[in-house]
Every structure is written in C-alpha cells, then in structure tokens.
Design a protein around this motif. Structure first.
Motif: not given
Length: 724
Positions: A292-306
């Motif tokens: 989840q920490e990787f996902v927060r960085g990889h999809f920053y700016g488009h993290l519109d999902f829970n």
C-alpha cells in the motif's frame, strides 16, 4: 484425452508404509543437474528444497553434481577437501587428466556435498566428443548452439566422473545417478553406452519441444499424437527409471518421448509451520501495508480510490507471454474492468506483472512518486510533533483546540498536498523498458486500453523480479490472489508457494499443480484454488471463466477472504517434501532393484480401490460464514445476510488434518535407541501431567475452571485479531 490416474500415482494417504528396508550403507547417490548451485529456473528450487530430506536419508553418501560457476560458488558454496577416500582419488585423477573438479558444501538446508565441474576448462575436447556422440549414439549437435555445447561437455564430464568413481572403488559399487532434464541427460546416455555399473534415473521437468511449440501458439495438447521427434528420447529410453513431475507432463512425455513414466514425482516445498496458528495472516497484513505504501507513491495525484477496498493480484514467472498465460490474464482484466464499472463497484484491482523484461533502471516518474510519498510522510511527522508539543504544554491548563494548529502548520500541509498534483497518468512500468514498442505486455495494454486512468477500476503495474527471494516472498504474501492461467506449465512452483503462504491462486488444468490439486481436493475453489479449464475450452471461453473467477473474488467480503486464506494455508501439508519426497525414494529403490537385482528387491504397492483420499468439501461453501469468531473479531459489511450459515474453523481444520497422514520420517541407523528415548520422554511427561488420585475440593475445582476459561478466552481473542 482424460487424465487417467497412473498406477504409480496414488493420493497421499493411500500410500502404504514401506515394510522393506533398503540397506543404503554400500550405496551412493549422485544427483546431477545443471542447476546445482546455479539458479536458472524451477529445477533449482526442486533440488534446493529437496536436499534436506535426501541428506537425511543418504547421509554422507549423497552428492550433488553440477557446473562450476564462479560467481555462484563465491556466495553459495564452501569449498573443502573430500572426506571420502574413493571420491578424493576420483577427483585427483580427473584433475591430473586435464579437468577442473571442485568439492564443497552447498550452503542451504541440509548442507549437502556438491561436486562442481568446470565445463569451460575442457572446451578443447568439444569437437572430439561431438564426433564420438555422432559415431556411437547417432546424436548430432549444431556447432553454434552454446546451450547444446555446454550440455555435451557436461554430459561427457559427468559420465567420465561416474566411470572413474566406479573404477576407484575396491568392491563392486552400488551407484545411483539421478539426472534432471535433457541438459544433464546426455551423461545418462553415455553411462549406458559405456556399460557403467550405475543405476540411472531420468526426470524430465518439461520437454523442450513442448515448451517451444506452446510458445508458438500451436494447439499442442489436442495434437500430441501428430508430433514425431527423435531428440530427447535417448535419456528417457536408456534410464532404468523414467519419471516426470506431473500427470499432464506424463501424457506429453508418452507421446513425444515414446515412454510412459514409471513414477510421477510431484515437486514439493519445505513447509515451515508457525507456532501461532494465524501468524501467516499477520505476515500478510504486514506485507500488504508495504504494498500500500508503494501504491500511494506510484499512483500519487490519481489516488482517488480507497486502499482498504483495494485488491492486489499478481502474476510471476518466466517471460513467456503465451505459455504463462499473461495474454489471457490481460484480456480478463479488461473484461473485469468493464464489469466493475457497469456494476458501480467500489472495489479497485491492482494487478502486478512480475516478469524479467529487458530494463535498465527505474524511470523518473516512479522515483518521483516515491519521493512525493516520502515528502508527505515527513510533513505529517513534522506537524504531528508540533501538535504534540503544543498539546502537552496546553494540558497544564484548559486547552484551546483552535490554537493547536496555526497558519504555518496549514501552510506546510497545503504545500505538500499541492505537490501531489500530476498532469500525466501513473506509469505502467516502474523501470525503463529497452524495447517497449515491441514488448508483448505493453502492446497488449495499449490494445485493451488499461492506462491507469481515474475511471478504470482495474490498474496495472509491471516490475522486474525483486533482486532477493525475500522481496518476492513479501510481494506474494501481501497480495490477495495469484493468477497463473498458464497454457504450458509442467508443475508451477509459484502457485504452490502461494498455497504454503495461505494466498489463494488461479491455476489451470494444463499445469501440474492444477491437476494435482484437482485430484486431491473435492472442491478446490472453496479452498482458494481456482482451476481454469484451458484444455477442453476455447480461448474466449477460458477468458470468460477467468473473468468470472476474478469478479466473484472481488465480491467477497473481508471476512470471506480471511476464512479462505485459512483454508488455503491448510493445504500446505499436501505440498510438503515430507510427503512428496517418498515418490523420489520409491524411484531410487526401483532403480537399484533394476540395476542390481541380486542385491535389491523392490515390489511396488498396487493401489487398491479404497486407497487415496480427496479433501472433503468444507462445511461452509461458499466461504462466507457469519458466526466465525476465530478468524476476525469484526463484522464485515456483507455479513448480516448470512446469519443462518455457521462455520467452526477449528472443527473444519481438524477434519482436514485427519485426512492426511503424519509426514514421512527418514529412518536413521539409531532408530531403536531414538524410539526408546522418545518413549521414555513421553512416559515422564505423562507421569508429570497425570492427575492426582486425591479428589479435588469444590473451591479448587472452581478456581481451576475459572483459570481455564480465562486462558481459553485470551487465546480465542488474540488469534481472532487479524486484519485483512
């Protein structure tokens, strides 16, 4: 063609205990493969994980033979002098004859002895040995094929070594040589051609022709009878015992190599059980948090999902786009994306493709994303420290909450939030691809249009494999589902590793693992093993079935997934070498009996109509119970509709355990003394725990009952406190 059960393949509890005792005191086992201390593919995992069990059986008479690769030897092998006098004379003789042979211990579980032969040092003999191979065996080898040239050199050197060892023995030796795959099989052919006193076993983990034909989009399994090849047959026909790793590969070998395997030897793993029953669930939660920490960085700016409603899927293995089923997986993801959007699902799926594509470095967007995530974390820590200090100081009087955060704090947070704005879509790849225009995965992504946009409910990320095994193991543990819709998969170690870690997986009826599980489990999907039909269905039908599996998995509640992982992890006993190693033991006994009939006798047990078992269907199917208090202390959103469905995890686990025998223990030479010691220890324990003959008073009985209830409640609560 239906998959018929071979006489040599029975379900695990149907295996009879061996009454005959094979005296291995005068026998020696050489296990030969090009992947000994040299990781190339799955054979490395087979040999590495099986070494401990084989070392326990053979002791000092077990040796692994492989190629000398200096970079691997420096980190994996401890070079020592051989203690066996016959082996020392053999190595000295070969070294004095123009070879380079090394001896040492492989630093893995079991610490087996290894004999490493420097293939390149004898390359000057290549032309001579090729001529000899053509003259005596009618086998031709192209001069420009480096892999084939290495196989010729390694084959002649191993047969030379075995012949020299037999010559150095003072008494007639009982040698067992087990050759893995065609790259080592040439040594077996030469042993039989030179009539060496060696009992030979040949194990094919996949046929070379089958792998290449399947990669070329050939309808392989429906046209097996039409293929006619001569290569790869020599080792299979010359061996005293011919084995293969799965039932599906046995059918392939029977058509291509023209010999039916004597024994099926499924691949296993060294299963380590945790002392705490649900420890694997805790490891899953920890690994998932890192993802989840990787996902927060990889999809920053488009993290519109829970992220709490985000499911992580992955596929891993060789970069064989069609053989590994990556093409089918991508098409199913596109259809799943459509279904989730049409049904207005709040679930987001992130699929990881872990395959060794050609890359050179991390791309800029990936590094920037992780830097932004780190900056947000540092900002949050700074504000937290400032807030904590002000809160502490204000506690000496009535605190004013409005003054806890000042304008500077808001400015710091706003600056960090504005830095997360992004104009482009999140990248598909974490690394720079060298040939992205022709890469099959990226080409398919462009065709189906999965570009990680905000509207997509399915997102993807391509990674090269982690540099360490722990990195890949952490990724597997953190994901919710492994997807392996392979068209050609003789066994399939990755879904097996998923099972041992308690991670559900999707396999096919064209993989050895899928066929094995289908044979031993009455309802595989209830245990988190989804079997995709790729043999009797077309591509579109198989894709629809895979999409259905994925969509149904997305509709499971958190608690359903927890219970399913518990069931999946219980199947790990099926894959333990303590069970599956007996097939290799049987193959070696059979080879000794065939090569030395005056000394050894082997009578294989014929399976009876009552032998074997299948894991029963769980009491609660589908895995959606409402009254489980052992797996999760919290109710999920969809539990209220299942009040009539009851589930007792402990009872279900106990039913599964009685279906499988205790692991096979290798008999040691001091077996009698060890058994007596065990009986003595057990008697003393029983004596110490025995209940006093004096009657208990009522107060003492109540105190004991209350204590037991408190202990039971404590363990029940701690074991159930698990997050998804």
């Amino acid at each position: 063609m239906p998959l018929a059960r071979s006489l040599s393949v029975t379900s695990l509890s149907g295996l009879e205990e061996w009454d005959e005792e094979f005296d291995l005191e005068d026998a020696v086992l050489f296990e030969i493969a090009l992947e000994v201390a040299n990781k190339v593919g799955g054979i490395y995992t087979v040999i590495q994980t099986k070494a401990r069990l084989t070392s326990e059986e053979w002791g000092e008479n077990y040796f692994l033979v492989g190629p000398y690769v200096e970079s691997n030897v420096r980190t994996q092998v401890e070079l020592i002098e051989p203690t066996n006098p016959v082996l020392k004379r053999t190595i000295d003789k070969m070294n004095s004859s123009g070879c380079k042979v090394y001896f040492g211990r492989w630093l893995i579980e079991g610490s087996p002895y290894v004999i490493l032969i420097d293939v390149a040092f004898t390359a000057w003999s290549l032309d001579t040995w090729k001529s000899e191979l053509w003259e005596f065996c009618d086998i031709g080898v192209p001069w420009f094929d480096r892999e084939a040239n290495d196989a010729v050199l390694f084959g002649f050197l191993t047969s030379w070594f075995l012949g020299e060892y037999a010559a150095q023995c003072e008494e007639p030796p009982h040698i067992v040589a087990h050759f893995h795959e065609w790259l080592a099989g040439l040594g077996l052919v030469l042993c039989r051609q030179r009539q060496l006193p060696v009992a030979t076993i040949f194990t094919t983990h996949a046929t070379l022709l089958g792998r290449y034909l399947c990669a070329g989009n050939v309808d392989f399994y429906n046209n097996l009878a039409e293929f006619n090849v001569d290569k790869e047959r020599a080792a299979a026909h010359c061996a005293h015992v011919f084995t293969t790793v799965s039932q599906i590969t046995a059918i392939e070998a029977e058509h291509l190599l023209k010999r039916k395997p004597d024994i099926i030897t499924p691949n296993g793993l060294n299963v380590k059980k945790f002392s705490a029953v649900h420890e694997f669930q805790n490891l899953h939660a920890q690994s998932k948090n890192r993802i989840q920490e990787f996902v927060r960085g990889h999809f920053y700016g488009h993290l519109d999902f829970n992220l709490d409603k985000c499911l992580f899927l992955f596929i891993a293995g060789r970069y064989e786009f069609s053989n590994k089923g990556a093409d089918l997986f991508l098409e199913a993801l596109a259809r799943l994306n459509y279904l989730l959007r049409v049904n207005h699902s709040d679930v987001t799926v992130i699929a990881f493709f872990i395959m060794p594509a050609r890359t050179n470095n991390f791309n800029v967007e990936t590094l920037k994303g992780q830097a932004v995530r780190k900056q947000l974390w540092d900002t949050a820590q700074t504000v937290k420290e400032r807030f904590g200090k002000k809160l502490y100081e204000s506690l000496f009087s009535l605190p004013d909450v409005a003054k806890m955060l000042d304008k500077e704090d808001f400015t710091i947070m706003k600056r960090a939030i504005f830095a997360t704005q992004r104009q482009s879509q999140p990248p598909i790849c974490t690394h720079n691809m060298l040939e992205d225009n022709s890469d099959p995965i990226l080409s398919c992504v462009r065709r189906i249009g999965l570009f990680n946009s905000s509207a997509d409910r399915v997102k993807s990320s391509c990674h090269p494999p982690p540099s360490t095994s722990n990195g890949l193991r952490g990724l597997v543990r953190g994901c919710h589902l492994g997807v392996f819709p392979s068209y050609y998969e003789p066994w399939g170690y990755t879904p097996a590793e998923c099972t041992v870690m308690g991670i559900p997986s999707i396999s096919t009826n064209l993989s050895g693992f899928g066929c094995f599980m289908e044979e031993h489990i009455a309802d595989p999907s209830a245990y988190g093993i989804y079997i995709l039909d790729r043999r009797f269905r077309g591509v579109d039908e198989s894709c629809n079935q895979l999409t259905s599996f994925l969509f149904q998995f997305c509709k499971q509640s958190r608690r359903q997934r927890i219970i399913q992982r518990n069931r999946t992890e219980r199947l790990s006993d099926l894959l333990d070498w303590r069970y599956l190693g007996r097939y290799y033991i049987s193959a070696r006994h059979m080879a000794l009996a065939k090569a030395f009939p005056d000394t050894y006798i082997y009578e294989p047990h014929e399976p009876t109509s009552t032998s074997g078992f299948r894991y029963p269907r769980p009491a609660s199917v589908p895995p959606s119970p409402a009254l489980s208090r052992h797996s999760s202390p919290h109710h999920s959103e969809a539990e209220d509709n299942d009040e009539d469905e009851r589930y007792d995890e402990d009872l279900e686990a106990e039913k599964d355990r009685v279906n499988i025998r205790q692991p096979y223990s290798v008999p040691f030479k001091n077996k009698i003394s060890s058994v007596q010691g065990a009986n003595l220890n057990s008697d003393s324990v029983i004596a110490s725990l025995s209940v006093s003959s004096q009657p208990l008073h009522t107060s003492e009985f109540l105190k004991m009952s209350v204590s037991l209830i408190c202990i039971w409640y404590f363990f029940s609560y701690t074991s159930s406190s698990i997050s998804d």
